[in-house]
Scaffold this motif. Structure first.
Motif, PDB file in Angstrom:
ATOM      1  N   CYS A  30       0.822  -1.216   0.000  1.00 30.24           N
ATOM      2  CA  CYS A  30       0.000   0.000   0.000  1.00 30.24           C
ATOM      3  C   CYS A  30       0.858   1.270   0.000  1.00 30.24           C
ATOM      4  O   CYS A  30       0.488   2.263  -0.622  1.00 30.24           O
ATOM      5  CB  CYS A  30      -0.931   0.018   1.206  1.00 30.24           C
ATOM      6  SG  CYS A  30      -2.228  -1.247   1.155  1.00 30.24           S
ATOM      7  N   CYS A  45      -6.744   4.331   2.206  1.00 26.70           N
ATOM      8  CA  CYS A  45      -6.850   4.003   0.789  1.00 26.70           C
ATOM      9  C   CYS A  45      -7.759   5.044   0.151  1.00 26.70           C
ATOM     10  O   CYS A  45      -8.902   5.221   0.578  1.00 26.70           O
ATOM     11  CB  CYS A  45      -7.431   2.607   0.596  1.00 26.70           C
ATOM     12  SG  CYS A  45      -7.728   2.209  -1.145  1.00 26.70           S
ATOM     13  N   LEU A  52      -5.901   2.170   6.560  1.00 25.97           N
ATOM     14  CA  LEU A  52      -5.049   1.008   6.300  1.00 25.97           C
ATOM     15  C   LEU A  52      -4.790   0.170   7.548  1.00 25.97           C
ATOM     16  O   LEU A  52      -4.569  -1.031   7.437  1.00 25.97           O
ATOM     17  CB  LEU A  52      -3.738   1.454   5.664  1.00 25.97           C
ATOM     18  CG  LEU A  52      -3.877   2.050   4.262  1.00 25.97           C
ATOM     19  CD1 LEU A  52      -2.510   2.467   3.730  1.00 25.97           C
ATOM     20  CD2 LEU A  52      -4.543   1.081   3.309  1.00 25.97           C
TER      21      LEU A  52
END
Length: 68
Positions: A30, A45, A52
Protein backbone atom coordinates in the motif's frame (compact mmCIF):
# COMPACT_ATOMS: atom_id res chain seq x y z
CA UNK A 1 -18.33 -2.68 6.93
CA UNK A 2 -17.87 -6.14 8.44
CA UNK A 3 -14.26 -6.19 7.26
CA UNK A 4 -13.39 -2.82 8.76
CA UNK A 5 -14.88 -3.84 12.11
CA UNK A 6 -12.88 -7.08 12.07
CA UNK A 7 -9.78 -5.17 10.98
CA UNK A 8 -10.11 -2.65 13.82
CA UNK A 9 -10.58 -5.50 16.29
CA UNK A 10 -7.40 -7.14 15.00
CA UNK A 11 -5.55 -3.80 15.03
CA UNK A 12 -6.46 -3.14 18.66
CA UNK A 13 -5.79 -6.65 19.97
CA UNK A 14 -2.74 -7.55 17.84
CA UNK A 15 -2.69 -11.03 19.35
CA UNK A 16 -2.29 -13.06 16.17
CA UNK A 17 1.24 -12.97 14.75
CA UNK A 18 0.04 -14.37 11.40
CA UNK A 19 -2.40 -11.48 10.95
CA UNK A 20 0.28 -8.96 11.94
CA UNK A 21 2.80 -10.45 9.50
CA UNK A 22 0.25 -10.32 6.66
CA UNK A 23 -0.76 -6.77 7.62
CA UNK A 24 2.87 -5.64 7.36
CA UNK A 25 3.22 -7.30 3.95
CA UNK A 26 0.04 -5.61 2.73
CA UNK A 27 1.02 -2.24 4.18
CA UNK A 28 4.37 -2.36 2.38
CA UNK A 29 2.43 -2.79 -0.88
CA UNK A 30 0.00 0.00 0.00
CA UNK A 31 2.82 2.44 0.78
CA UNK A 32 4.00 2.15 -2.85
CA UNK A 33 0.48 2.59 -4.24
CA UNK A 34 -0.52 5.95 -5.75
CA UNK A 35 -3.94 5.63 -4.09
CA UNK A 36 -2.57 5.67 -0.55
CA UNK A 37 -3.36 8.93 1.19
CA UNK A 38 -1.37 9.87 4.27
CA UNK A 39 -2.68 12.52 6.65
CA UNK A 40 -1.18 13.65 9.93
CA UNK A 41 -2.83 10.87 11.91
CA UNK A 42 -3.83 8.14 9.49
CA UNK A 43 -2.97 6.27 6.30
CA UNK A 44 -6.01 5.64 4.11
CA UNK A 45 -6.85 4.00 0.79
CA UNK A 46 -8.05 6.78 -1.49
CA UNK A 47 -10.02 4.28 -3.62
CA UNK A 48 -12.28 2.89 -0.90
CA UNK A 49 -11.62 5.38 1.91
CA UNK A 50 -10.75 2.70 4.46
CA UNK A 51 -8.00 3.28 7.03
CA UNK A 52 -5.05 1.01 6.30
CA UNK A 53 -4.62 -0.02 9.94
CA UNK A 54 -7.97 -1.84 9.69
CA UNK A 55 -8.01 -2.65 5.98
CA UNK A 56 -4.73 -4.58 6.06
CA UNK A 57 -5.87 -6.69 9.05
CA UNK A 58 -9.03 -8.22 7.59
CA UNK A 59 -9.93 -10.68 4.83
CA UNK A 60 -13.36 -9.48 3.68
CA UNK A 61 -12.20 -6.73 1.35
CA UNK A 62 -9.05 -7.75 -0.49
CA UNK A 63 -7.10 -5.43 -2.75
CA UNK A 64 -6.00 -7.06 -6.01
CA UNK A 65 -2.50 -5.63 -5.44
CA UNK A 66 -2.11 -7.79 -2.31
CA UNK A 67 -2.39 -11.06 -4.21
CA UNK A 68 0.77 -13.13 -4.04
Amino acid sequence: MKGVIQGYKNAVLRTNPIIEEEAQRRLSICEKCPFMKKTIHIKRCNLCGCPLSALTRQNYKICKKWQK
